[in-house]
Design a protein around this motif. Structure first.
Motif, mmCIF file in Angstrom:
data_model
loop_
_atom_site.group_PDB
_atom_site.id
_atom_site.type_symbol
_atom_site.label_atom_id
_atom_site.label_comp_id
_atom_site.label_asym_id
_atom_site.label_seq_id
_atom_site.Cartn_x
_atom_site.Cartn_y
_atom_site.Cartn_z
ATOM 1 N N ASP A 90 0.718 -1.262 0.143
ATOM 2 C CA ASP A 90 -0.034 -0.005 0.069
ATOM 3 C C ASP A 90 0.860 1.292 -0.071
ATOM 4 O OD1 ASP A 90 -2.306 -1.537 0.322
ATOM 5 O OD2 ASP A 90 -1.958 -1.741 2.444
ATOM 6 N N VAL A 91 1.854 1.155 0.900
ATOM 7 C CA VAL A 91 2.719 2.405 0.977
ATOM 8 C C VAL A 91 3.538 2.412 -0.554
ATOM 9 C CG1 VAL A 91 4.648 3.235 1.847
ATOM 10 C CG2 VAL A 91 3.200 2.123 3.294
ATOM 11 N N LYS A 92 3.979 1.355 -1.000
ATOM 12 C CA LYS A 92 4.818 1.570 -2.346
ATOM 13 C C LYS A 92 3.875 2.073 -3.388
ATOM 14 C CE LYS A 92 7.847 -2.347 -1.207
ATOM 15 N NZ LYS A 92 8.223 -3.721 -1.552
ATOM 16 N N ASN A 93 2.522 1.670 -3.345
ATOM 17 C CA ASN A 93 1.560 2.165 -4.359
ATOM 18 C C ASN A 93 1.737 3.601 -4.333
ATOM 19 O OD1 ASN A 93 -0.518 2.042 -6.123
ATOM 20 N ND2 ASN A 93 -2.211 1.650 -4.681
ATOM 21 N N VAL A 94 1.517 4.578 -3.171
ATOM 22 C CA VAL A 94 1.280 5.791 -3.195
ATOM 23 C C VAL A 94 2.761 6.386 -3.545
ATOM 24 C CG1 VAL A 94 1.259 7.636 -1.560
ATOM 25 C CG2 VAL A 94 -0.200 5.762 -1.142
ATOM 26 N N LEU A 95 3.726 5.751 -3.454
ATOM 27 C CA LEU A 95 5.170 6.036 -3.935
ATOM 28 C C LEU A 95 5.430 5.775 -5.157
ATOM 29 C CD1 LEU A 95 7.305 4.567 -0.832
ATOM 30 C CD2 LEU A 95 6.575 7.209 -1.254
#
Length: 319
Positions: free
Chosen positions: A43-48
């Motif tokens: 989920d974090v990598k998605n925003v990044l």
């Protein structure tokens, strides 16, 4: 409804707490009131911006547990859980007060799990389940899990134990080693790659039938630790995506590498997995999750940053 949403990628500051209309389910869909949603590294990598196929604006989040409030009559009021590749990437995900998805994309939540516990399991357990299935782990398997202290690694140990496999965990820190042993698992302390085969064969003299590397760094070293016709399952890789593999030793031993990617499975396929291992919690054969950090959506950006920095707590967002 409250929701976390991003309209651009590249930095976590793109994530905002917004007010959006409650979504309306299409034909063949349900509307679920989210009671808890897991926060995963993906989920974090998605925003990044690590997933170029993500469409925006987008509500992130893959894992959830909640109550059906619209849909087929027999599902109204049912406690459910779910996960899947579409959520947070190609359609709005679970970091919101409500979510819509296909009727067949949800599974009934095990009664023994709270909403927060159920929401913590989707990605880690479906990943571990897929790894064990596709690398053919059963009651005759000698299994090494590298990174056994992580969410996926600990899920793999628990699921493999239920299958009757002989399991061995491998970790980097002494306190992690002691924690595994306290939970009844054989464990080794990782140090140098060239030492791995000797460590494994001290426990499994013929080598491991399956090595599940959850870290992405031990693939070359794992080759010499395999038993004949052994399998290495991988879910990660170094940042540049490349490793130097001793192919001669691999094929002479009949070994193979199995790539595991939870983003290959949509909500309907994941729901079938949840149904299969979910019943094991109610049967008392899988441990209930603990050590969860429940946090309101209003603290979402802070929690995303914590996960990005390698925070050890499993974060559960509560609308």
């Amino acid at each position: 409804m409250n929701a976390l949403q991003f309209s651009r990628t590249g930095e976590l500051a793109a994530l905002e707490l917004v007010q959006l209309p409650t979504p309306i389910p299409a034909e063949g869909e349900v509307l679920v009131q989210i009671k808890a949603a897991g926060l995963n590294p993906s989920d974090v990598k998605n925003v990044l911006g690590r997933f170029p196929y993500t469409t925006m604006p987008r509500i992130p989040g893959r894992d959830f547990a909640g109550i059906v409030i619209e849909g087929p009559q027999e599902l109204i009021g049912q406690e459910v859980w779910g996960t899947g590749k579409e959520l947070g990437f190609l359609r709005d995900g679970s970091h919101a007060a409500y979510i819509t998805l296909a009727v067949n994309g949800i599974a009934l939540k095990p009664k023994s799990l709270s909403f927060a516990q159920a929401a913590s399991l989707g990605v880690p357990y479906t990943t571990a389940w897929d790894a064990l299935q596709r690398s053919l782990v059963d009651g005759n398997t000698r299994l090494l899990v590298i990174g056994a202290n992580g969410a996926v690694g600990s899920a793999a140990l628990a699921l493999a134990k239920v299958r009757g496999a002989q399991v061995l965990g491998a970790v980097r820190r002494p306190e992690q080693l002691q924690a595994l042993k306290a939970n009844g698992y054989n464990a080794i302390l990782l140090d140098k790659g060239e030492d791995l085969a000797g460590q494994v064969k001290a426990v499994f003299p013929e080598g491991a039938d399956v090595i599940f590397d959850t870290t992405g760094f031990w693939l070359p070293a794992s080759v010499t630790a395999l038993a004949p016709f052994g399998r290495i399952a991988i879910i990660a890789a170094p940042l540049d995506g490349h490793v130097q593999l001793p192919v001669l030793a691999l094929y002479r031993n009949g070994g193979s590498v199995v790539g595991i990617n939870s983003l290959l499975y949509g909500v309907e396929a994941c729901a079938r997995m949840l149904e299969q291992f979910g019943k094991l919690f109610d049967q008392g054969t899988l441990p209930l999750p603990s050590g969860l950090l429940e946090s309101p959506l209003s603290e979402g950006l802070e929690r995303y940053a914590q996960v990005n920095e390698g925070g050890v707590d499993k974060v559960i967002l509560v609308p």
